[in-house]
Design a protein around this motif. Structure first.
Motif, short mmCIF file in Angstrom:
data_model
loop_
_atom_site.label_atom_id
_atom_site.label_comp_id
_atom_site.label_asym_id
_atom_site.label_seq_id
_atom_site.Cartn_x
_atom_site.Cartn_y
_atom_site.Cartn_z
N ASP A 67 -29.20 89.58 120.60
CA ASP A 67 -28.00 90.08 121.28
C ASP A 67 -26.77 89.92 120.39
O ASP A 67 -25.92 90.82 120.30
N GLU A 70 -26.79 92.58 117.57
CA GLU A 70 -26.34 93.89 118.05
C GLU A 70 -24.83 93.89 118.26
O GLU A 70 -24.15 94.89 117.97
N GLN A 76 -26.83 99.29 119.27
CA GLN A 76 -28.08 98.84 119.89
C GLN A 76 -29.22 99.01 118.89
O GLN A 76 -29.41 100.10 118.34
N THR A 79 -34.75 98.34 122.12
CA THR A 79 -34.85 98.79 123.50
C THR A 79 -35.88 97.93 124.21
O THR A 79 -37.03 97.86 123.78
#
Length: 332
Positions: A67, A70, A76, A79
């Motif tokens: 996290d 990113e 991003q 996925t």
């Protein structure tokens, strides 16, 4: 690979406006090498839980690390799905570069272990066509004399062999002689033997019923050919161009000599192969040389090594066996 020893952060900052002459400089991207390596493992494992186990960290810590990565990049990368994780298109891009970092670290560790180990290890890079017959026969003779030496044999195409040699992945490579006007600086080569390329087909192929098959006749049939960048593919393309014949409409690209020989024996496919790599199949009658007339297709097979790492006695003994085997096979 020990990720924990990596530096905490590497900041990549584009050139300033005065340096690149363009408009305003793009903001720098802060990339944490450790997080990049974590991401590589996560993508390859397909699951954060599996990756965390492999990395010996907790899953919450890995999730938090991804996290943050990113967030730092402002994009991003992964996925999350019910069955695991998959990279986004941008994640694939970052992964391709991060994997190179991981591979370089692995290579450095391998070299350090090899240099500190007491055992003898010889790592040889070779073209697949040489590995199909000439090299195994030479290895069998050589290993009878040095049973305690570990041998690593790696098959690659010519350009990758040379790149690997520069990267010190090989002690030396067995390949065709370089055909550039200027031989790559830092490398040396010595010719061992000359082999010959021939067109092969199954013995009952339609083309054997023709008195004098032409290249136009050959172009009517499917071919199995090495991928672009391999020597045989370049030779084939030059031959067809010289004859003014359109290239075959059906092509299968493959870097495996064994696959190629089996496909030729079991179908109407044709292939351009070194004669010495097909001796067994020709004797067994599974494939046969087509009587096609074209300029002699010969190539020099050489040992190529780095100037800064000259061949030692063990290497020279290995190469002497290969030279003898090559000359025997290419005179049959």
């Amino acid at each position: 690979m020990t990720i924990a020893a990596m530096p905490d952060r590497a900041k990549i900052t584009p050139q300033s406006e005065s340096e690149n002459g363009a408009g305003a400089a793009l903001p720098g991207l802060a990339m944490d090498p450790r997080k990049l390596l974590y991401m590589v493992t996560a993508i390859e494992q397909g699951s954060l839980s599996k990756a965390a186990k492999k990395l010996s960290i907790s899953q919450p810590a890995l999730t938090k690390s991804m996290d943050r990565l990113e967030h730092e990049l402002g994009m991003q990368l992964l996925t999350r799905t019910p069955t695991g994780i998959i990279p986004t298109p941008l994640g694939e891009l970052v992964y391709s570069h991060a994997k190179l970092i991981r591979d370089e670290i692995d290579l450095a560790e391998t070299r350090l272990r090899a240099d500190s180990a007491a055992t003898n290890v010889v790592t040889v890079g070779t073209l697949p066509s040489i590995a199909s017959r000439a090299l195994p026969l030479a290895v069998a003779r050589w290993k009878a004399q040095v049973p305690n030496v570990m041998l690593r044999v790696i098959e690659r195409r010519q350009v990758d062999l040379l790149l690997g040699l520069f990267r010190r992945e090989f002690d030396f490579v067995i390949a065709q002689t370089e055909f550039f006007d200027i031989f790559p600086e830092g490398l040396k080569q010595r010719v061992l033997f000359r082999d010959r390329l021939c067109v092969f087909a199954r013995p009952d192929h339609y083309l054997f019923g023709l008195v004098e098959p032409s290249w136009a006749d050959l172009a009517r049939f499917p071919w199995v050919s090495p991928m672009i960048g391999w020597h045989q593919r370049a030779v084939f393309e030059k031959l067809v161009e010289a004859e003014g014949v359109p290239p075959p409409q059906q092509f299968i690209e493959c870097g495996s000599i064994e696959f190629t020989k089996t496909l030729v024996a079991e179908s109407d496919h044709l292939a351009l192969l070194p004669a010495h790599s097909t001796i067994v199949e020709v004797k067994e009658g599974s494939i046969k040389v087509l009587p096609i007339t074209f300029p002699a297709l010969k190539r020099n097979i050489a040992v190529i090594f780095r100037e800064t790492a000259p061949l030692n006695d063990m290497h020279r003994d290995f190469i002497a066996h290969l030279e003898a085997v090559g000359k025997e096979l290419c005179t049959e």
